[in-house]
Design a protein around this motif. Structure first.
Motif, PDB file in Angstrom:
ATOM      1  N   THR A  67       0.940  -1.237   0.011  1.00 19.08           N
ATOM      2  CA  THR A  67       0.079   0.032  -0.177  1.00 19.08           C
ATOM      3  C   THR A  67       0.953   1.317  -0.093  1.00 19.08           C
ATOM      4  O   THR A  67       0.313   2.284  -0.144  1.00 19.08           O
ATOM      5  N   ASP A  68       2.137   1.169   0.278  1.00 20.63           N
ATOM      6  CA  ASP A  68       3.236   2.136   0.011  1.00 20.63           C
ATOM      7  C   ASP A  68       3.802   2.351  -1.015  1.00 20.63           C
ATOM      8  O   ASP A  68       4.613   3.220  -1.167  1.00 20.63           O
ATOM      9  N   HIS A  69       3.552   1.597  -2.028  1.00 20.53           N
ATOM     10  CA  HIS A  69       4.190   1.786  -3.425  1.00 20.53           C
ATOM     11  C   HIS A  69       3.797   3.128  -3.915  1.00 20.53           C
ATOM     12  O   HIS A  69       2.493   3.354  -3.881  1.00 20.53           O
ATOM     13  N   PRO A  70       4.814   4.074  -4.536  1.00 24.03           N
ATOM     14  CA  PRO A  70       4.354   5.549  -4.912  1.00 24.03           C
ATOM     15  C   PRO A  70       3.370   5.406  -6.054  1.00 24.03           C
ATOM     16  O   PRO A  70       2.674   6.440  -6.204  1.00 24.03           O
ATOM     17  N   ARG A  71       3.185   4.333  -6.814  1.00 27.24           N
ATOM     18  CA  ARG A  71       2.256   4.139  -7.903  1.00 27.24           C
ATOM     19  C   ARG A  71       0.756   3.463  -7.436  1.00 27.24           C
ATOM     20  O   ARG A  71       0.007   2.892  -8.260  1.00 27.24           O
ATOM     21  N   ASN A  72       0.847   3.047  -6.171  1.00 22.27           N
ATOM     22  CA  ASN A  72      -0.278   2.624  -5.573  1.00 22.27           C
ATOM     23  C   ASN A  72      -1.374   3.733  -5.240  1.00 22.27           C
ATOM     24  O   ASN A  72      -1.144   4.463  -4.148  1.00 22.27           O
ATOM     25  N   LEU A  73      -2.264   4.122  -5.961  1.00 24.08           N
ATOM     26  CA  LEU A  73      -3.140   5.283  -5.664  1.00 24.08           C
ATOM     27  C   LEU A  73      -4.512   4.894  -5.567  1.00 24.08           C
ATOM     28  O   LEU A  73      -5.434   5.628  -5.928  1.00 24.08           O
ATOM     29  N   GLN A  97       2.751  -4.392 -13.601  1.00 25.58           N
ATOM     30  CA  GLN A  97       3.269  -3.980 -11.883  1.00 25.58           C
ATOM     31  C   GLN A  97       3.645  -2.502 -12.049  1.00 25.58           C
ATOM     32  O   GLN A  97       4.667  -2.153 -11.725  1.00 25.58           O
ATOM     33  N   ILE A  98       2.894  -1.625 -13.026  1.00 23.04           N
ATOM     34  CA  ILE A  98       2.909  -0.385 -13.193  1.00 23.04           C
ATOM     35  C   ILE A  98       2.468   0.302 -12.032  1.00 23.04           C
ATOM     36  O   ILE A  98       3.073   1.207 -11.372  1.00 23.04           O
ATOM     37  N   GLY A  99       1.176   0.067 -11.826  1.00 28.88           N
ATOM     38  CA  GLY A  99       0.359   0.862 -10.486  1.00 28.88           C
ATOM     39  C   GLY A  99      -0.904   0.041 -10.153  1.00 28.88           C
ATOM     40  O   GLY A  99      -1.067  -1.010 -10.790  1.00 28.88           O
ATOM     41  N   PHE A 100      -1.810   0.523  -9.180  1.00 30.38           N
ATOM     42  CA  PHE A 100      -2.862  -0.149  -8.567  1.00 30.38           C
ATOM     43  C   PHE A 100      -3.702   1.085  -8.619  1.00 30.38           C
ATOM     44  O   PHE A 100      -3.663   1.883  -7.763  1.00 30.38           O
TER      45      PHE A 100
END
Ligand SMILES: *Cc1c(COP(=O)(O)O)cnc(C)c1O
Length: 448
Positions: A71-77, A412-415
Motif C-alpha cells: 500500500t506504500d508503493h508510490p504508484r499505488n493510488l 506492475q506499473i501501478g494499482f
C-alpha cells in the motif's frame, strides 16, 4: 519461552535484516494470488511439529508477502493507500517488542501520555477546547461507531420516548456510517448535497424538520464528511454545525482521510466549523504517515464518552480512579498502543514536516489535474479539493476500465481500480505518499 537461544538469535537477525531491507528499498507492488494457488505452493503451514522460525519466515518473505499489494508503493493510488514515515514504521517495531498494554493508565501510563499528546495536536489544529480528548481506535469504522453510540445515548436521555433514531448524512458519506447504523439498529437519512456537491446546513435542516414533523423518528446525529473518500469533497461544516446546534443534535465530523488537511494552510479554511464538532475522527494510517491501524477519535466532552463506554466488572474496579484510561472512550478494552508510531514520528520530525508532507499531496493533485486536463483522451471529473483527482477516459465502458486496471497491476506499473461517480465509471488517484512524483503520474497517464 524467554530463552534467547542461538536459534532465536539467528531469527532475530533475519527478521531485522528483512524488515530494514523492506523499509530501505523501493517497495515492490506485488499482487494477489488465488487461495488454491497459494495452497498448492505452501500446503498447510500449521503442523504438530512446527516449521521452525527460519522456515516460517521464508514462507512469509518468499511467498506470502509477494501475494500482498504494497500500500506504500508510490504508484499505488487506490482507495486511500498508506505512506508511513520511516520513523513511524521503525517505532512500530519497538511497540511490537515492548508488550505495552494500552487499555488503562495504570498499566500503560507512559505510552498513553504520549498518545494523548499526539491527540492534543489534532485537537489544537481542529480548534476544539483543551478539555477535549479521545483515543486511538482500530480504524475510522470503529471511530464513527463509537462516537455515534455516545451521540445516541445523549439523545435518549433528552428524548426518552423516541421510537426510531436516525443519523443524517449525505449520500457521499462513507459506507461505515451505514454500517454503524446497521449495528446500532438505527436509520440513515441521506440528504442531497448543494450545487458544490457539499452537504450543507440548509439542506440538512429542511430534511430533518420534515422528518420530525411527519414521523415519530428523530435525528440524533448529523455527520459531516471532511473529505469524501471518492472525490475528497469537504462538506460545509460551519452551516452543519449551526443546524445541529439549533436543534440540539450531536455533530460528528468524519475526517478519516481529509482532516489530515487541518495542518495544511492552503486548505485549512475548508474545515471551518470543525471546531464546533461534538466528535471527530481522523485516520493517521491514511494521510498522516502512520502504519496501520490507527484512527484518532476525539470528543469535545470526553466525560460523555466515558459514561457510555466504560466497562464495569469486579475484576476491573481497580482501574476506575480519576486517571485517563483509553478503554473508557470507545468500544474496546484490551488495546495495542496503536497511536505510538504516529506519536513518535510526529515528536521526532515536528509538526512542520507534517504540514509540508500534506501540502505535497495537495500540490501533486493540482499538478496531476493539469496533466489530465491537457491529455487528449481524459476528462477531469472535479477540480481536486484535497489530494484526490477523479477523471474519466473518453469513450470507455466499465469493462474497458477494469481491463486497463488489471493490466496495470499485471505489468506492475501501478494499482488504480476504477470507481464510480453518479453511476458512471471513473478513475481516481488518491495521493497520500510524498514519494509519489509527477513522473509516476505521467507513467500512468501514458497508458491511457
Ligand atoms: C476510510 C474512511 C473511513 C473508514 O476508515 P477505516 O479506517 O477504513 O475503518 C471512514 N470514513 C471515511 C471518510 C473514510 O475515508
Amino acid at each position: 519461552m524467554h530463552e534467547f537461544t542461538q536459534e532465536v538469535e539467528e531469527l532475530a537477525k533475519a527478521v531485522m535484516e528483512y524488515s530494514l531491507e523492506r523499509l530501505k528499498s523501493n517497495p515492490p507492488l506485488d499482487g494477489p494470488r488465488s487461495e488454491q494457488d497459494l495452497y498448492a505452493e505452501l500446503g498447510n503451514t500449521i503442523t504438530p511439529q512446527g516449521l521452525g522460525g527460519k522456515q516460517t519466515l521464508k514462507v512469509f518473505t518468499e511467498t506470502l508477502a509477494l501475494a500482498c499489494i504494497s500500500t506504500d508503493h508510490p504508484r499505488n493510488l487506490a482507495f486511500i493507500p498508506s505512506a508511513p514515515s520511516e520513523y513511524a514504521n521503525l517505532f512500530d517495531l519497538v511497540v511490537g517488542a515492548s508488550s505495552l498494554y494500552g487499555g488503562s493508565w495504570q498499566e500503560g501510563a507512559g505510552a498513553v501520555f504520549a498518545e494523548n499528546q499526539a491527540l492534543k495536536w489534532l485537537i489544537d489544529i481542529a480548534g476544539l477546547p483543551k478539555s477535549a480528548g479521545g483515543v486511538f481506535v482500530q480504524g475510522g469504522t470503529m471511530g464513527n461507531l463509537s462516537a455515534l453510540v455516545v451521540a445516541r445515548d445523549q439523545a435518549r436521555k433528552a428524548h426518552p420516548n423516541v421510537k426510531r433514531w436516525v443519523i443524517a448524512c449525505s449520500a457521499e458519506s462513507h459506507s461505515s456510517i451505514t454500517s454503524a447504523a446497521h449495528v446500532m439498529d438505527v436509520d440513515v437519512l441521506k440528504v442531497a448535497t448543494n450545487s458544490e456537491n457539499r452537504l450543507d446546513g440548509a439542506h440538512v435542516a429542511a430534511a430533518i424538520d420534515e422528518l420530525h414533523t411527519n414521523s415519530d423518528s428523530r435525528v440524533f446525529a448529523i455527520v459531516g464528511t471532511a473529505g469524501t473518500t471518492n472525490l475528497g469533497i469537504v462538506d460545509d461544516l460551519a452551516t452543519l454545525a449551526d443546524c445541529a446546534q439549533k436543534r440540539q443534535i450531536w455533530f460528528h465530523v468524519d475526517g478519516a482521510y481529509g482532516l489530515a488537511g487541518l495542518c495544511a494552510p492552503s486548505v485549512r479554511p475548508l474545515f471551518n466549523g470543525v471546531e464546533h464538532a461534538d466528535s471527530f475522527i481522523v485516520d493517521p494510517h491514511k494521510w498522516l504517515f502512520a502504519p496501520y491501524d490507527a484512527c484518532a477519535l476525539v470528543y469535545r466532552n470526553p466525560e460523555l464518552a466515558r459514561e457510555t463506554h466504560t466497562q464495569h466488572a469486579s475484576y476491573l474496579e481497580t482501574l476506575h480512579d480519576d486517571s485517563w484510561s483509553p478503554s473508557d472512550y470507545a468500544i474496546h478494552l484490551t488495546r495495542r498502543v496503536r497511536g505510538l508510531p504516529f506519536w513518535f514520528s510526529l515528536a521526532a520530525h515536528g509538526t512542520n514536516a507534517y504540514t509540508e508532507a500534506v501540502e505535497e499531496g495537495i500540490r501533486l493533485a493540482k499538478e496531476s489535474a493539469k496533466l489530465i486536463s491537457a491529455h487528449p483522451n481524459l476528462e477531469l471529473v472535479y477540480e481536486p479539493e484535497l489530494s484526490i483527482v477523479a477523471f474519466t477516459r473518453k469513450g470507455w465502458t466499465a469493462a474497458q476500465y477494469q481491463a486497463w486496471s488489471d493490466a496495470l497491476l499485471e505489468k506492475q506499473i501501478g494499482f488504480i481500480p476504477p470507481s464510480k461517480n453518479l453511476g458512471e465509471p471513473i478513475l481516481r488517484f488518491a495521493f497520500v505518499n510524498p514519494w509519489t512524483s509527477l513522473d509516476d503520474v505521467q507513467v500512468i497517464l501514458d497508458t491511457l
